[in-house]
Structure formats: structure tokens, C-alpha cells
Design a protein around this motif. Structure first.
Motif, PDB file in Angstrom:
ATOM      1  N   VAL A  55       0.837  -1.198   0.000  1.00 49.55           N
ATOM      2  CA  VAL A  55       0.000   0.000   0.000  1.00 49.55           C
ATOM      3  C   VAL A  55       0.877   1.255   0.000  1.00 49.55           C
ATOM      4  O   VAL A  55       0.581   2.230  -0.705  1.00 49.55           O
ATOM      5  N   GLY A  56       1.965   1.219   0.768  1.00 54.35           N
ATOM      6  CA  GLY A  56       2.876   2.357   0.775  1.00 54.35           C
ATOM      7  C   GLY A  56       3.449   2.632  -0.602  1.00 54.35           C
ATOM      8  O   GLY A  56       3.597   3.801  -1.004  1.00 54.35           O
ATOM      9  N   TYR A  57       3.756   1.557  -1.343  1.00 53.66           N
ATOM     10  CA  TYR A  57       4.271   1.736  -2.709  1.00 53.66           C
ATOM     11  C   TYR A  57       3.219   2.391  -3.602  1.00 53.66           C
ATOM     12  O   TYR A  57       3.523   3.305  -4.377  1.00 53.66           O
ATOM     13  N   GLN A  58       1.970   1.921  -3.494  1.00 54.25           N
ATOM     14  CA  GLN A  58       0.905   2.493  -4.318  1.00 54.25           C
ATOM     15  C   GLN A  58       0.656   3.962  -3.971  1.00 54.25           C
ATOM     16  O   GLN A  58       0.431   4.793  -4.852  1.00 54.25           O
ATOM     17  N   LEU A  59       0.696   4.282  -2.685  1.00 53.06           N
ATOM     18  CA  LEU A  59       0.461   5.661  -2.259  1.00 53.06           C
ATOM     19  C   LEU A  59       1.642   6.575  -2.554  1.00 53.06           C
ATOM     20  O   LEU A  59       1.506   7.802  -2.516  1.00 53.06           O
ATOM     21  N   SER A  60       2.808   5.987  -2.850  1.00 52.78           N
ATOM     22  CA  SER A  60       3.989   6.802  -3.136  1.00 52.78           C
ATOM     23  C   SER A  60       4.062   7.229  -4.602  1.00 52.78           C
ATOM     24  O   SER A  60       4.984   7.958  -4.989  1.00 52.78           O
ATOM     25  N   TYR A  61       3.103   6.786  -5.412  1.00 50.80           N
ATOM     26  CA  TYR A  61       3.110   7.139  -6.838  1.00 50.80           C
ATOM     27  C   TYR A  61       3.184   8.655  -7.036  1.00 50.80           C
ATOM     28  O   TYR A  61       2.463   9.428  -6.393  1.00 50.80           O
ATOM     29  N   ASP A  62       4.062   9.063  -7.945  1.00 48.52           N
ATOM     30  CA  ASP A  62       4.132  10.445  -8.427  1.00 48.52           C
ATOM     31  C   ASP A  62       4.537  11.447  -7.351  1.00 48.52           C
ATOM     32  O   ASP A  62       4.308  12.648  -7.508  1.00 48.52           O
ATOM     33  N   LYS A  63       5.150  10.978  -6.281  1.00 44.02           N
ATOM     34  CA  LYS A  63       5.518  11.884  -5.191  1.00 44.02           C
ATOM     35  C   LYS A  63       6.978  12.345  -5.273  1.00 44.02           C
ATOM     36  O   LYS A  63       7.482  12.930  -4.318  1.00 44.02           O
ATOM     37  N   PHE A  64       7.661  12.090  -6.375  1.00 43.98           N
ATOM     38  CA  PHE A  64       9.108  12.312  -6.412  1.00 43.98           C
ATOM     39  C   PHE A  64       9.512  13.601  -7.127  1.00 43.98           C
ATOM     40  O   PHE A  64      10.690  13.962  -7.126  1.00 43.98           O
ATOM     41  N   TYR A  65       8.566  14.312  -7.754  1.00 44.72           N
ATOM     42  CA  TYR A  65       8.942  15.559  -8.432  1.00 44.72           C
ATOM     43  C   TYR A  65       9.013  16.711  -7.432  1.00 44.72           C
ATOM     44  O   TYR A  65       8.092  16.887  -6.625  1.00 44.72           O
ATOM     45  N   PRO A  66      10.075  17.510  -7.451  1.00 46.39           N
ATOM     46  CA  PRO A  66      10.113  18.712  -6.594  1.00 46.39           C
ATOM     47  C   PRO A  66       8.929  19.620  -6.927  1.00 46.39           C
ATOM     48  O   PRO A  66       8.633  19.875  -8.096  1.00 46.39           O
ATOM     49  N   GLY A  67       8.245  20.090  -5.884  1.00 51.18           N
ATOM     50  CA  GLY A  67       7.072  20.934  -6.109  1.00 51.18           C
ATOM     51  C   GLY A  67       5.908  20.169  -6.691  1.00 51.18           C
ATOM     52  O   GLY A  67       5.015  20.770  -7.324  1.00 51.18           O
ATOM     53  N   GLY A  68       5.879  18.859  -6.475  1.00 46.70           N
ATOM     54  CA  GLY A  68       4.829  18.033  -7.064  1.00 46.70           C
ATOM     55  C   GLY A  68       3.435  18.373  -6.588  1.00 46.70           C
ATOM     56  O   GLY A  68       2.452  18.115  -7.299  1.00 46.70           O
ATOM     57  N   ASP A  69       3.324  18.983  -5.406  1.00 40.70           N
ATOM     58  CA  ASP A  69       2.000  19.355  -4.908  1.00 40.70           C
ATOM     59  C   ASP A  69       1.405  20.527  -5.683  1.00 40.70           C
ATOM     60  O   ASP A  69       0.227  20.852  -5.505  1.00 40.70           O
ATOM     61  N   ARG A  70       2.200  21.140  -6.573  1.00 40.23           N
ATOM     62  CA  ARG A  70       1.696  22.245  -7.399  1.00 40.23           C
ATOM     63  C   ARG A  70       1.401  21.803  -8.831  1.00 40.23           C
ATOM     64  O   ARG A  70       1.015  22.627  -9.668  1.00 40.23           O
ATOM     65  N   ILE A  71       1.608  20.505  -9.125  1.00 44.92           N
ATOM     66  CA  ILE A  71       1.364  20.000 -10.480  1.00 44.92           C
ATOM     67  C   ILE A  71      -0.064  19.456 -10.568  1.00 44.92           C
ATOM     68  O   ILE A  71      -0.506  18.706  -9.698  1.00 44.92           O
ATOM     69  N   TYR A  72      -0.760  19.827 -11.623  1.00 44.52           N
ATOM     70  CA  TYR A  72      -2.142  19.389 -11.834  1.00 44.52           C
ATOM     71  C   TYR A  72      -2.334  18.962 -13.284  1.00 44.52           C
ATOM     72  O   TYR A  72      -1.654  19.466 -14.193  1.00 44.52           O
ATOM     73  N   ARG A  73      -3.252  18.041 -13.486  1.00 46.80           N
ATOM     74  CA  ARG A  73      -3.675  17.680 -14.848  1.00 46.80           C
ATOM     75  C   ARG A  73      -5.000  18.370 -15.132  1.00 46.80           C
ATOM     76  O   ARG A  73      -5.878  18.450 -14.253  1.00 46.80           O
ATOM     77  N   VAL A  74      -5.174  18.850 -16.344  1.00 45.31           N
ATOM     78  CA  VAL A  74      -6.429  19.481 -16.742  1.00 45.31           C
ATOM     79  C   VAL A  74      -7.326  18.414 -17.363  1.00 45.31           C
ATOM     80  O   VAL A  74      -6.964  17.789 -18.371  1.00 45.31           O
TER      81      VAL A  74
END
Length: 803
Positions: free
Chosen positions: A41-60
Motif C-alpha cells: 500500500v505504501g508503494y501504491q500511495l507513493s506514486y508520483d511523489k518524487f517531483y520537486p514541487g509536485g503538490d503544485r502539479i495538476y492535470r487538466v
């Protein structure tokens, strides 16, 4: 003093082997399961968390509605959306378009098919900051025909040589110059790629307009917001205003539209799957369910420990009494028991960790096939160890406190009343909770298994068992003779008796259809219902190869006159025909204003899994001019048909690798997440029964010791073996009934919620809920049967003498 406690703890654990072994088995297995589940579960929840400033990235994301009802919900947008983004949403720091493909990429020496590549804007690296080994953030993706490559693939294609400035060929030998190298991205990403191709390449070759358009949503749009931007709803409103101003076809279709931002870091566990997703998401509900199971199984093992400690207290009464007579304090006695808990939990953690490493490493294929786990760092191991030992020690505090309260006078006079009062209530309550977990898990497992069986056996409406699919050649994408080459290849294949028919198609069942059209409508119809139609390119062999049922009209001809199409039942109804066959020989118009005659209607088939309803599909008679698949119906899989197929492939397509799929397996891959969930549930239901049974076995064994005198007296007074068995078993039966009353509603509710994610599902019947209780009852009675029979058949004279 500490050394004395330590030696005493070891002696007690070794002397009472049954108690120690039962607890070690239960705790170690539960720890192994807990480690496996939390790391998965930790692996699944860790998806896409490695980009700096990732909390500011969004898909339209893009949505279209008619009269408030959704007709399109897509993860992709129009390619002009990104060009207007800054004008309508000044909160956006950077924006990039992304178009994903799998490509045949080669040099003169290395040829690899199905490589993950993206066409991206030059601003891609500002939205997704990669670690660059060489190249420039601003310039590497600007010129047409430029490509950035991952470090691992640079080594594959160029070895130890510097790849900068070297040429890579894509598909039909399109040359791209390497302008940068980046560190490999982790595997836990929703957007997989090893190659980044400049977006400017597509308008350079005339594939798309340089200024983009709003004809159809086909590309991903990602944005990175400026710091401290929190009002996402305001940006959604601004983008929605842009959509309704610039997508001029909306009013004609009677539609409204909106754009919405989805956090990139949450895409992998998003609740609602949209069409066109780059990678299937995993249900957060399933992840929470697995974490709950992990906790429940550890709790069940801890319950065993408490119950067995309380039940075993009679065996240690003499020891406690003597120690108290010699002046031992309650804290000293409690400390002794807590130290035993520390020793036992430390050993069992090591065993559990060993089991976890064994079954996720060398023996992974036995239990955890195709399951990825988060790597466990030393600090994490230390945290797991401290948590498990602390938890076990805290759980052991109550029985230690309870045992230390024994009065020496009662102990030495043999007047202890064990298993009654508060201790007895606690034991029974904990056992009810443990059995409740076992019944609930088995109930959920049973229903999940039935749903999976239903999906496997569901009539998809087409043939999968006799079809083999080849990845169409990429080297001939732009070849004007592509169709004739294919027909020559198919004719040669048909000369072999093993094959009955063949077809070329843009997509195959089990795969999301690549294109859709929101503007298809029946010419001259007064129908006002609008719908997003999926669009497929196929040829005349599709019907026979996949075994589709023709409801009306005819199949395609090899030399089809004019622009014609086939449609499915759902498409016919969406066009306004209550009777689907009435659509035959009518005319439809698409978004490009091309008219096509409907020559036939096929019975609905499930192009994708039963998670989704059947969508309206329009099939055009057209050979796929890029990628696609060639599928053949195999009359028999005996003999050398596969070798013959490969030989003919290399004859006609010497520059393309031979890649094939058996359709039954390919289609079944859609259910991998569901099969994984069901497999894990099966495993954990067995473990939950095993852990509960271990506890019951231990409790029953010790209970027989405590009730030996009672059983002897009853036998002397004339009680039969059957009477004794009923007396000894009724307590456990009563506990199971209470457990079932609590577990049945929970299992029903949870499975009903899970089944709502399927468009086609089983009905939950009463027997599916009741059967788990029966299974647990049988397992319980079987567990305690041996001890009960032995106690019931014992010689009463001996048992009374021993007392």
C-alpha cells in the motif's frame, strides 16, 4: 536482577512450549502479512511523489454535458487549451502538452519495440523538473526532431559513448537528434517515459496545426501553479469560461463543457476513472481495505496473546504464589511478564520479517506475483521493530497486571477462579472480536471471488479463445503501400490450414479505443440526443475473426465502395433508433463533416471489462495507418502454426520485431487489479482462520486443564461423552453466533460498496453471507474437537485423583 529476569523469561518460554509456539506462529505470520500489506500500500500511495514541487502539479481534465448529464469525461484536453492557459489562468506558472505513444525506436545496431515516449512542449521540464545529466531545461526540447533520453536507455542504445548529438530512429525511420540525457524516473509513476520528443516535431511534419484547435480532446495538459495558489475552484471556473467561449461546436451540439484540475500526485488513487487515462488507477478503497486487513490480522494475533496469557495464568499460579511469599512485588511480577513479551515479540518480529523477505523475494511467485513493494530502509525496519515490540508489550500489560494481582493464600489453597468475572468477560469479548474479523474477511473474500468468477465467465460477446494478435509494423506507418503489404501478408497466412480469418484494426478488445467523436449524428434525424462515440478503424475481417453477431445489414466488403461504417446496438440507440436494425442504410455525419452510410449493425460486445458499460462505437472501413494490430483466428493451436506465422512475418516485415498476444490473456489483463485483490483476500482469510484457530486451540487446551475436575465429577454422575462434548463446545458456538451477528451486516455493506464499481455484477445472496459463519463454526469445532474428546473420554478416577 535484570539478568535473573532475563534467564527466568527464557526458561518460562522454553518450558511452556505450546504457549510459545502458538504465539510465535500467530505473531510471526501476522507480522509478515502486515509488512507485505503496508509496503504494498505504501508503494501504491507513493506514486508520483518524487517531483520537486509536485503538490503544485495538476492535470487538466475535460467534461462535456447535455442537459446536465455527462456525455464525455476525459483525462485529455484539446491541444489549443495549453496555448490559452496563461491568458485565462494567470495563477499558472508553467504549462505543457503531453502526448504518449509506444514507439519502435532503433539504431543500426539496436532495435526495440514498444518503448515509452512522450511528445512534449519545451516547457515540460519546468512542470516536471527532471534531474539532467546533460542538456538544457530551456533549449533541449525546442527544435523539431529533438529527443531527450533516459540514462538507462542511453546506455542500451549507445553503450558508454556520449549520446549527445547522436541519431535515434523512430517508427518509419524518422530521425531524432539526442539533445539531452536525464536520470531515470522511478517506476511508481503514472506517466511512464524513457524518451521525450519535441512537440514542435508534429507541426513541422504537418501532423497537427501549429496553433492547435478545439476539434477534439486528444492530448494531456499539465500545469504547475505558482507558489501559494490554493483556490483551485477559481481556476476551474476560469478554464470552464475559456472552454465555453472557444469550443464553438458546443452550442451546435447543445452541450456545455468544463475543465477541472486534478492533483497530479493523486491521479494513481483517483476515485473516478476517466477515459484516456495514461495508466489505470487503483482504488483507494481497496488500499484502505488492505491496510485494515493488515491491522486486523496483527490485532487478532495480539488477542491470541492476551487470551492465552490469561488462560495460562492457572499453570503459573504456583510460581506467582511462591514468588509473592518470598516478597516479590506486583511491579516485579508484572515486569517479568512484560520482559517475556519483549523477548517473544523480538523473536517473532525476526521470524515475520524473514517470512516477508522470503515470500517477496525468492518465493515471490508463490504468493505475490506481479506485486511491487516499497523498498524498506533501515530506519523503516527500526520503526517497524520498535512499533511491534512496543505494541506487543503494551498488549501484554493487562494480563501481566491481572496475574500479578493473585493473592498468595488463594493460590496456595487452590481456590483461584480463573475465566470468570472481568477476566472471563475480556477473554470472551476478545475472542468474539477475533471471530468477527474471521467471518467478515471470509464473507468479503467469498463475494469478491464470486464476482471475479462472474467476470471471467461473463459473455463478452466476442471470441477470445482462438485468436492471436500481432503488433502491427511501425516501420511502415507512412508507407503508401501499407494496406497492400498487409493484404499480401494476410493472404500468405491464410494459405495455412491452422488459420481461418484475419483482420487489421486500430485497437483490440481489452484496450481502450484510441479515438472518439462528440459530433456524430444521424443526417436528417430530429434526434436531439448527443453522445460521445468511440471510433474504430477496422477491415472486413473483424466480424469473422472476433465472432461478432450481425443483427442487421451486411458486413464490410473487401473493396468497400465509398465511406461506410458499422455500428453497435448502443450506437444505434444513441442515434435515436429504438430498433437498432432501423439504422441500416442510414447516413451519419462526423465532426469533420464526412458522411458515411451505416451498412450493418452488430450486437453489443464488451470491448473493455465489465467495470464499464458498453459504449456506442462507430467502426469505419479503414486500414490503420499507424500502429494498430493484426489479429488471426486460429482453428487449432496444435502444430507449428506460431512458427509459420513468425516466418511469414519476417518475410513481409523484416525490419519489425515479431510481437504477439493471445487474446484471452490480453483481455484478461484488465482484471489484474481485481484478481490481485481477490488473491490477497483468499490469503488473508486463510491466515485469519489460522490465527483464530491457533488461539482457540491454545485456549481450549488450557480450558480442559482447568475443567478436568468438573468433567470427572460429571462423568461420575452419569454424563455421556456426547453431553461432555456439548458442554465444552457450547461456549464457543455461542461466541461464533455473536460474531456472525456483528460480521454479516459489515460484510454485506462493504461488498455492496465494492460491487458498485462494476457496471455488471453479481447479486449478493443470503447464502454468501451465511456460509462464512458456517465455515468458521466448522473450523472452530474441528480445532477444539481433539481436546474436547480427549477430556470427555478421560478416566474420571484418574482426573479426580490428580485434583
Amino acid at each position: 536482577m535484570l539478568k535473573h529476569y532475563w534467564n527466568t523469561a527464557l526458561r518460562n518460554l522454553i518450558r511452556h512450549k505450546r504457549f510459545t509456539i502458538i504465539n510465535m506462529i500467530g505473531l510471526s505470520i501476522s507480522m509478515a502479512v502486515f509488512l507485505a500489506l503496508t509496503n504494498y500500500v505504501g508503494y501504491q500511495l507513493s506514486y508520483d511523489k518524487f517531483y520537486p514541487g509536485g503538490d503544485r502539479i495538476y492535470r487538466v481534465d475535460y467534461f462535456e454535458y447535455q442537459q446536465g448529464q455527462p456525455v464525455l469525461q476525459s483525462a485529455r484536453t484539446h491541444d489549443r487549451t495549453a496555448l490559452l492557459m496563461h491568458a485565462y489562468a494567470p495563477q499558472v506558472e508553467a504549462v505543457t502538452r503531453v502526448y504518449n505513444e509506444k514507439a519502435y525506436i532503433f539504431t543500426e545496431d539496436v532495435r526495440i519495440v514498444d518503448q515509452n515516449m512522450l511528445y512534449v512542449d519545451s516547457s515540460f521540464l519546468k512542470v516536471f523538473p527532471l534531474k539532467l545529466i546533460s542538456g538544457s531545461v530551456d533549449q533541449s526540447l525546442t527544435p523539431p526532431s529533438s529527443v531527450m533520453i533516459s540514462k538507462s536507455q542511453a546506455h542500451v542504445y549507445f553503450g558508454d559513448a556520449d549520446p549527445m548529438g547522436k541519431i535515434l530512429y523512430f517508427n518509419e525511420r524518422l530521425p531524432f537528434t539526442v539533445t539531452g540525457v536525464f536520470e531515470d524516473i522511478p517506476a511508481n509513476t503514472s506517466l511512464e517515459f524513457d524518451f521525450l520528443l519535441s512537440w514542435s516535431t508534429m507541426p513541422y511534419y504537418g501532423w497537427i496545426s501549429r496553433d492547435g484547435d478545439f476539434n477534439a480532446p486528444w492530448t494531456f495538459t499539465y500545469v504547475k501553479l505558482k507558489d501559494h495558489v490554493t483556490d483551485i475552484a477559481a481556476i476551474d471556473r476560469e478554464l470552464t469560461d475559456m472552454a465555453n467561449k472557444h469550443i464553438t461546436t458546443l452550442e451546435k451540439r447543445g452541450h456545455t463543457a468544463r475543465y477541472a484540475l486534478s492533483p497530479y500526485e493523486d491521479l494513481h488513487t483517483s476515485a473516478g476513472a476517466l477515459s484516456g487515462e495514461a495508466k489505470p488507477a487503483i482504488s483507494k478503497t481497496i488500499l484502505f481495505a488492505l491496510i485494515s486487513l493488515a491491522i486486523f490480522i496483527v490485532v487478532a494475533a495480539w488477542i491470541n496473546y492476551v487470551n492465552l496469557s490469561l488462560a495460562r495464568s492457572l499453570e503459573r499460579a504456583d510460581e506467582i504464589g511462591v514468588r509473592k511469599v518470598f516478597g516479590a512485588s506486583r511491579s516485579a511480577i508484572s515486569g517479568q511478564f512484560l520482559l517475556e513479551a519483549v523477548v517473544l515479540s523480538s523473536v517473532t518480529f525476526g521470524l515475520g520479517a524473514g517470512l516477508y523477505l522470503l515470500f517477496t523475494g525468492p518465493f515471490a511467485n508463490l504468493l505475490f506475483t506481479n506485486i511491487a513493494f516499497r523498498p524498506t530502509q533501515p530506519a523503516t525496519w527500526a520503526l517497524y521493530f520498535a512499533g511491534f515490540v512496543t505494541g506487543t508489550t503494551l498488549i501484554a500489560f493487562y494480563p501481566a497486571l491481572f496475574i500479578s494481582r493473585y493473592k498468595p493464600a488463594l493460590i496456595l489453597k487452590n481456590k483461584l477462579s480463573i475465566g470468570r468475572g472481568k477476566a472471563g468477560v475480556l477473554q470472551h469479548s476478545l475472542m468474539v472480536f477475533q471471530l468477527f474479523l474471521a467471518v467478515a474477511i471470509i464473507g468479503i473474500t467469498l463475494i469478491a471471488g464470486r464476482q471475479l468468477t462472474f467476470m471471467r465467465n461473463f459473455d463478452s460477446g466476442f471470441n477470445t479463445s482462438h485468436t492471436i494478435t500481432l503488433r502491427a509494423p511501425a516501420s511502415t506507418n507512412s508507407d503508401s503501400l501499407r494496406r497492400s503489404r498487409y493484404r499480401s501478408f494476410r493472404n500468405d497466412v491464410m494459405q495455412h490450414s491452422a488459420f481461418r480469418s484475419g483482420t487489421a484494426s486500430m485497437n483490440i478488445p481489452g484496450q481502450e479505443i484510441r479515438f472518439h467523436d462528440e459530433d456524430i449524428h444521424a443526417v436528417g434525424s430530429s434526434n436531439i440526443k448527443k453522445q460521445s462515440y468511440w471510433v474504430m478503424w477496422i477491415d472486413e475481417g473483424y466480424q469473422e475473426t472476433f465472432g461478432l453477431t450481425l443483427l442487421g445489414g451486411r458486413n464490410f466488403l473487401e473493396r468497400e465502395p465509398g465511406l461506410t461504417c458499422m455500428i453497435n446496438e448502443t450506437a444505434a440507440r444513441a442515434l435515436g433508433y429504438e430498433n437498432p436494425t432501423d439504422a441500416v442504410n442510414t447516413t451519419i455525419m462526423n465532426a469533420a463533416h464526412d458522411k458515411a452510410t451505416v451498412v450493418g449493425v452488430w450486437k453489443d460486445y464488451h470491448h473493455e471489462s465489465v467495470h464499464k458499460p458498453v459504449d456506442p462505437i462507430v467502426f469505419y472501413h479503414r486500414h490503420p495507418n499507424e500502429y494498430g494490430y493484426y489479429t488471426f483466428y486460429v482453428q487449432s493451436r496444435q502444430g507449428d502454426y506460431l512458427q509459420n506465422l513468425q516466418t511469414l512475418w519476417h518475410k513481409h516485415y523484416p525490419n519489425d520485431p515479431f510481437i504477439y498476444y493471445f487474446m484471452d490473456r490480453f483481455f484478461g489483463e484488465q482484471f489484474q487489479a481485481d484478481e490481485l485483490f481477490a488473491r490477497l483476500l483468499n490469503l488473508f482469510s486463510i491466515i485469519s482462520i489460522a490465527v483464530a484457530s491457533l488461539g482457540l486451540f491454545g485456549m481450549a487446551s488450557l480450558a480442559m486443564v482447568k475443567r478436568t475436575k468438573e468433567i470427572g465429577v460429571r462423568k461420575v454422575l452419569g454424563a455421556s461423552v456426547w453431553n461432555i462434548l456439548v458442554m465444552l463446545s457450547k461456549t464457543y458456538v455461542r461466541l461464533i453466533i455473536i460474531s456472525c451477528v456483528l460480521a454479516f451486516p459489515l460484510a454485506y455493506y462493504l461488498t455492496r460498496q465494492w460491487l458498485q464499481t462494476f457496471a455488471y455484477k453479481i447479486d449478493v445472496q443470503v447464502w454468501m453471507i451465511v456460509l462464512p459463519g458456517v465455515i468458521v463454526l466448522v473450523a472452530t469445532l474441528a480445532t477444539i474437537a481433539g481436546q474436547s474428546i480427549q477430556a470427555a473420554m478421560a478416566n474420571p478416577a484418574k482426573s479426580l485423583k490428580d485434583q
